[in-house]
Design a protein around this motif. Structure first.
Motif, short mmCIF file in Angstrom:
data_model
loop_
_atom_site.label_atom_id
_atom_site.label_comp_id
_atom_site.label_asym_id
_atom_site.label_seq_id
_atom_site.Cartn_x
_atom_site.Cartn_y
_atom_site.Cartn_z
N THR A 103 0.86 -1.29 -0.08
CA THR A 103 -0.01 0.14 -0.14
C THR A 103 0.74 1.17 -0.06
OG1 THR A 103 -0.17 -0.20 2.36
CG2 THR A 103 -2.07 -1.06 1.07
N ILE A 165 -4.69 -0.09 -4.55
CA ILE A 165 -4.62 1.12 -3.83
C ILE A 165 -4.06 2.30 -4.91
CG2 ILE A 165 -2.18 0.63 -2.85
CD1 ILE A 165 -4.65 2.82 -1.03
N VAL A 211 -7.51 0.91 -0.01
CA VAL A 211 -7.39 0.12 1.16
C VAL A 211 -7.92 -1.02 1.71
CG1 VAL A 211 -6.94 0.51 3.64
CG2 VAL A 211 -6.11 2.47 2.21
N SER A 214 -7.34 -3.49 -0.90
CA SER A 214 -5.83 -4.01 -0.64
C SER A 214 -5.91 -4.86 0.41
CB SER A 214 -5.18 -2.85 -0.65
OG SER A 214 -4.82 -2.16 -1.66
#
Length: 286
Positions: A103, A165, A211, A214
């Protein structure tokens, strides 16, 4: 004098009424949350009851489908022995490191490509091409390059966490209303102020969505990494149990992955609500 006393009294009454209204609103919100939680339990409880009845009646072999009671017993045994705690700590550490690396790089590349047309022309086609390659297909290659150690597992998790992301950060930045830039010019915002006060806050909903996505793919990468070759972790515990036909332990591992994944997703959702209070979006019919 009388007027001032009257105004003070009316002010106290208004503040008390506002306080009571806030208290009532909090109570209503608490009741709504409790109701939502209770409704979310109905389907799982019904499934568990039916599952237990079918298993107890002997319609399905326990080797194929153990009952919820058997799974709970195995869960307790694994806790008492300390095996579950040790394996879970290893898995969470792997997932956290891989997720942070993936990320972090995805956010960095998404911001750089989102802000610069030239960088987009150079980098985005290659990144989009790599994105179409299933990250699970890269597992054998990572194992060949880095062996069965921690590096290959962390890189597999990071590879899966990178693309959601990156894409959502890029789209969030490019989705900012161009009229806001005209306002920024009128207010004479510097480039740094444009980024921190305008672009990133406007792109935040997309970034937080990235996020969440991910996180899900990072857990998937963790499962694959540990199933393919590991001597520790929840995935290894599942594979070891499969070899000895301990289906109840396999279910414990699956449930652990599901619960921890749900908890991390819920954490991001709480973060979304706090950071995006300004957004007035449709919440669905009651």
């Amino acid at each position: 004098m009388k007027m001032s006393k009257t105004s003070v009294v009316s002010g106290h009454i208004q503040s008390s009424a506002a306080h009571l209204q806030k208290v009532r609103k909090r109570k209503e919100e608490a009741k709504n949350k409790q109701g939502i939680f209770l409704r979310s339990l109905i389907v799982p409880i019904l499934l568990i009851v039916v599952w237990q009845i079918i298993g107890s009646a002997g319609y399905v072999s326990k080797t194929v489908l153990p009952t919820p009671v058997d799974i709970v017993r195995s869960f307790k045994q694994l806790i008492v022995s300390g095996e579950l705690r040790a394996n879970l700590q290893i898995s969470i550490l792997r997932a956290a490191i891989g997720f942070a690396v993936g990320t972090g790089l995805g956010l960095l590349f998404g911001v750089v490509v989102g802000f610069s047309k030239k960088t987009e022309h150079y980098m985005d086609p290659s990144i989009q091409m790599l994105r179409t390659v299933p990250h699970l297909a890269l597992a054998p290659l990572f194992i060949l390059w880095f062996g069965f150690g921690e590096i290959s597992k962390i890189l597999l998790i990071a590879n899966g966490a990178f693309f959601p992301i990156y894409v959502n950060t890029y789209l969030g930045i490019r989705g900012v209303d161009s009229k806001l830039f005209d306002v920024a010019r009128v207010l004479q915002f510097s480039k740094w102020k444009q980024i921190t006060k305008l672009i990133l806050p406007a792109a935040l909903p997309n970034i937080l969505l990235g996020v969440r996505l991910s996180l899900g793919i990072a857990w998937l990468g963790l499962v694959v990494a540990e199933l393919m070759g590991a001597s520790e972790g929840v995935g290894y515990m599942i594979m070891d149990a499969r070899q000895f036909s301990q289906t109840d332990v396999v279910f414990v591992g699956i449930i652990i992955f599901a619960v921890v994944g749900k908890l991390t997703d819920s954490f991001v959702r709480v973060l979304e609500k706090r950071l995006l209070k300004w957004r007035d979006s449709y919440a669905g019919e009651k």
